[in-house]
Scaffold this motif. Structure first.
Motif, mmCIF file in Angstrom:
data_model
loop_
_atom_site.group_PDB
_atom_site.id
_atom_site.type_symbol
_atom_site.label_atom_id
_atom_site.label_comp_id
_atom_site.label_asym_id
_atom_site.label_seq_id
_atom_site.Cartn_x
_atom_site.Cartn_y
_atom_site.Cartn_z
ATOM 1 N N ARG A 188 22.851 21.781 -21.246
ATOM 2 C CA ARG A 188 22.980 23.712 -21.576
ATOM 3 C C ARG A 188 21.784 23.497 -23.319
ATOM 4 N N HIS A 189 22.404 22.120 -23.696
ATOM 5 C CA HIS A 189 21.369 22.161 -25.468
ATOM 6 C C HIS A 189 19.960 20.945 -25.538
ATOM 7 N N MET A 190 20.296 21.012 -24.435
ATOM 8 C CA MET A 190 18.928 19.499 -24.821
ATOM 9 C C MET A 190 17.766 19.879 -23.186
ATOM 10 N N ALA A 191 16.856 20.647 -23.885
ATOM 11 C CA ALA A 191 16.273 20.196 -22.831
ATOM 12 C C ALA A 191 15.268 19.079 -22.452
ATOM 13 N N HIS A 192 15.509 18.489 -23.217
ATOM 14 C CA HIS A 192 14.985 16.534 -22.387
ATOM 15 C C HIS A 192 15.895 17.237 -20.524
ATOM 16 N N SER A 193 16.785 17.358 -20.721
ATOM 17 C CA SER A 193 18.130 16.559 -19.406
ATOM 18 C C SER A 193 17.659 17.720 -18.201
ATOM 19 N N HIS A 194 16.683 18.621 -18.662
ATOM 20 C CA HIS A 194 15.833 19.814 -17.531
ATOM 21 C C HIS A 194 14.967 19.744 -17.622
ATOM 22 N N GLN A 195 14.343 18.195 -17.920
ATOM 23 C CA GLN A 195 13.351 17.312 -17.628
ATOM 24 C C GLN A 195 12.758 16.007 -16.749
ATOM 25 N N CYS A 196 14.228 15.659 -15.820
ATOM 26 C CA CYS A 196 14.809 14.596 -15.634
ATOM 27 C C CYS A 196 14.774 14.614 -13.903
ATOM 28 N N VAL A 215 17.187 15.061 -6.670
ATOM 29 C CA VAL A 215 18.221 15.114 -6.706
ATOM 30 C C VAL A 215 17.535 15.819 -8.589
ATOM 31 N N PRO A 216 18.124 17.099 -8.983
ATOM 32 C CA PRO A 216 18.112 17.206 -10.497
ATOM 33 C C PRO A 216 18.710 16.505 -11.489
ATOM 34 N N GLY A 217 18.452 16.163 -12.449
ATOM 35 C CA GLY A 217 18.774 15.075 -13.266
ATOM 36 C C GLY A 217 20.011 15.968 -14.347
ATOM 37 N N SER A 218 19.504 17.985 -14.729
ATOM 38 C CA SER A 218 20.467 17.691 -15.784
ATOM 39 C C SER A 218 22.381 17.777 -15.767
ATOM 40 N N SER A 219 22.971 18.177 -14.767
ATOM 41 C CA SER A 219 24.397 17.804 -14.374
ATOM 42 C C SER A 219 24.902 15.887 -14.852
ATOM 43 N N PHE A 220 24.360 14.861 -14.703
ATOM 44 C CA PHE A 220 23.893 13.438 -15.805
ATOM 45 C C PHE A 220 24.231 13.918 -17.046
ATOM 46 N N PHE A 221 23.413 15.529 -17.122
ATOM 47 C CA PHE A 221 24.357 15.172 -19.166
ATOM 48 C C PHE A 221 25.677 15.720 -19.293
ATOM 49 N N HIS A 222 26.533 16.463 -17.821
ATOM 50 C CA HIS A 222 27.191 17.329 -17.930
ATOM 51 C C HIS A 222 27.410 18.419 -17.960
ATOM 52 N N HIS A 223 28.647 18.810 -19.966
ATOM 53 C CA HIS A 223 27.869 19.853 -20.787
ATOM 54 C C HIS A 223 27.745 19.923 -21.697
ATOM 55 N N GLN A 224 26.508 19.014 -21.541
ATOM 56 C CA GLN A 224 25.488 19.149 -23.053
ATOM 57 C C GLN A 224 24.375 19.425 -22.915
ATOM 58 N N GLY A 247 30.304 13.769 -23.873
ATOM 59 C CA GLY A 247 28.957 12.863 -23.932
ATOM 60 C C GLY A 247 27.501 13.059 -25.003
ATOM 61 N N ILE A 248 27.612 12.236 -25.830
ATOM 62 C CA ILE A 248 26.653 11.510 -27.028
ATOM 63 C C ILE A 248 24.914 11.389 -26.413
ATOM 64 N N PRO A 249 24.330 12.093 -26.942
ATOM 65 C CA PRO A 249 22.967 12.049 -26.544
ATOM 66 C C PRO A 249 22.325 11.326 -26.627
ATOM 67 N N PRO A 250 21.450 10.542 -26.024
ATOM 68 C CA PRO A 250 20.272 9.131 -26.427
ATOM 69 C C PRO A 250 19.133 9.373 -27.330
ATOM 70 N N LEU A 251 19.332 7.877 -27.688
ATOM 71 C CA LEU A 251 18.006 7.765 -28.040
ATOM 72 C C LEU A 251 17.430 7.610 -27.150
ATOM 73 N N ILE A 252 15.673 7.944 -27.828
ATOM 74 C CA ILE A 252 14.628 7.628 -26.772
ATOM 75 C C ILE A 252 13.578 6.982 -26.735
ATOM 76 N N SER A 253 13.239 5.966 -26.195
ATOM 77 C CA SER A 253 11.804 4.981 -26.340
ATOM 78 C C SER A 253 11.423 4.905 -25.405
ATOM 79 N N ALA A 254 10.242 5.064 -26.253
ATOM 80 C CA ALA A 254 8.846 5.023 -24.892
ATOM 81 C C ALA A 254 7.939 3.251 -25.018
ATOM 82 N N LEU A 255 8.014 2.310 -24.158
ATOM 83 C CA LEU A 255 8.014 1.595 -23.785
ATOM 84 C C LEU A 255 6.813 1.133 -23.850
ATOM 85 N N ASP A 256 5.968 2.328 -22.835
ATOM 86 C CA ASP A 256 4.247 2.577 -22.743
ATOM 87 C C ASP A 256 4.020 3.069 -21.813
ATOM 88 N N ASP A 257 2.994 3.609 -21.348
ATOM 89 C CA ASP A 257 2.102 4.917 -21.252
ATOM 90 C C ASP A 257 3.353 5.587 -20.573
#
Length: 418
Positions: A376-384, A365-374, A145-155
């Motif tokens: 392991r390379h994405m800190a964001h995936s372990h914060q969801c 449900v921990p979020g990292s499995s939804f990032f599949h094999h990516q 998969g392709i990592p997303p762009l992340i946009s903060a919309l408000d606080d």
């Protein structure tokens, strides 16, 4: 395929915990739809009518076509052709044993080890996305998969965006892409890709001569769990993959694929060899509620408002309960059965947070499995984490109380060491 992956692996642990009986838990993990009164009554009447039908004995007593029953296929063709003015014919429709089997057929018909020992892979244009895709693949690490762009919309609200440049570069330079997959609305985060992005992805798939499978398990016209305007998009590159599970019929396992016949034929051949066909009983029930309009009506007027109200409750509870000094964000609510939370700079992993919550009597449900094999390379995936909207109102409120307490504790503990 012979090991549980992603959410399936987590769910095994959850089922053992819930079945233990030693204590009660607040379950904010479930993907099983709520049994809503109007939905249940619709299916009960459809079954009762079938039991009184002269065709009942042949429905349960005979094999059928691997494409599906003629009754349901005819209903699908008529409904979608009239509603969306699309050129849909019988050869464009395949009925499967639920969407999980549908994606098993899709992924393994067009991806996997081919001639010359080349591994064809399935590409997700924007992570995160349904972890079950990896479980449906016959080869390890077939899903990328392709990592997303992340946009903060408000606080406290954010949204994922498609990284068009990265996706297009991958499609143009990687000859090993066999198919492209995405869910719309997205499981787990509820994102609905705009029509312009879907068209962009479809054009890239056409240029590469690969199918685009759109997982429409939460989409209109059924179960219609979308909170912003959206419609399915039909063209010569897209295969829509629908399910009746979230419209109240998960036990009968009915999936519907609509797409170009060249792709449908390959999947039908796979199904014919692997499973023959899905439940004929469920197919006849589905045809009856599709024909009389009840399925679309109940989806729009009962299923959709129920989950939209649940999302609003979750959002309001988070705003009320979460500590003000913590950077937390809820993905913008656009659809699906879930809320998706991101804790920026979370001091522990998503798996550790799951364990802390479980120890305090709440299952998420921990979020990292939804990032599949990516992952392991994405800190964001372990914060969801993913939170189900199927729980009772009081359980959502109590569960967020616990979450707020635990998250506050882990951030404060980190501050002690700074």
């Amino acid at each position: 395929m012979n090991e549980k992956t992603g959410v399936r692996a987590v769910m095994s642990d959850i089922q053992e915990v819930l079945a233990g009986g030693e204590r009660s838990y607040i379950n904010l993990s479930a993907g099983n739809p709520m049994i809503l009164p109007g939905v249940s009554a619709m299916w009960k009447l459809a079954l009762a009518n079938l039991l009184d039908d002269d065709r009942f004995s042949s429905v349960i007593g005979q094999y059928g076509s691997s494409y599906g029953t003629d009754e349901l296929i005819t209903s699908v063709v008529r409904f979608f052709s009239e509603r969306y003015r699309a050129d849909i014919r019988k050869e464009n429709v395949l009925i499967t044993a639920g969407s999980q089997q549908l994606f098993f057929l899709a992924i393994n018909s067009f991806c996997g080890m081919g001639s010359g020992s080349v591994m064809k892979k399935a590409l997700i244009p924007m992570l995160p996305d349904y972890s079950g895709y990896s479980g449906a693949a016959l080869e390890r690490e077939m899903i990328e998969g392709i990592p997303p762009l992340i946009s903060a919309l408000d606080d406290h609200t954010f949204r994922y965006e498609l990284d068009r440049e990265a996706f297009l570069e991958r499609m143009r330079t990687d000859p090993c892409i066999g198919a492209v997959l995405l869910s719309r609305p997205n499981n787990p985060c509820g994102n609905i890709l705009p029509e312009e992005d879907v068209a962009f992805i479809s054009d890239a798939c056409r240029a590469a001569n690969v199918p685009l499978f759109i997982d429409s398990a939460y989409a209109p016209p059924f179960p219609a769990i979308h909170f912003i305007d959206m419609e399915p998009i039909f063209n010569d590159q897209i295969i829509h993959c629908m399910s009746l599970s979230k419209a109240g019929l998960p036990g009968e396992r009915i999936g519907i694929a609509i797409g170009p016949s060249r792709y449908i034929r390959a999947m039908e051949a796979f199904q014919s060899n692997a499973a023959i066909h899905s439940s004929r009983l469920g197919q006849y029930m589905a045809a009856s509620v599709l024909n009389d309009g009840r399925l679309a009506d109940v989806s729009l007027n009962e299923v959709r408002p129920y989950y939209r109200n649940k999302f609003m409750l979750l959002k309001e509870t988070l705003l009320c309960k979460m500590p003000e000094d913590i950077k937390w964000y809820l993905h913008q609510g656009e659809g699906s059965l879930f809320g998706w939370l991101w804790f920026e700079d979370l001091p522990v992993t998503d798996a550790a947070l799951y364990e802390y919550m479980k120890a305090d009597g709440v299952i998420i449900v921990p979020g990292s499995s939804f990032f599949h094999h990516q992952s392991r390379h994405m800190a964001h995936s372990h914060q969801c984490i993913r939170i189900s909207l199927t729980a009772a109102d009081e359980d959502i409120i109590r569960g967020i109380d616990v979450l707020a307490k635990i998250v506050k504790g882990v951030y404060e503990k980190q501050a002690e060491y700074l």
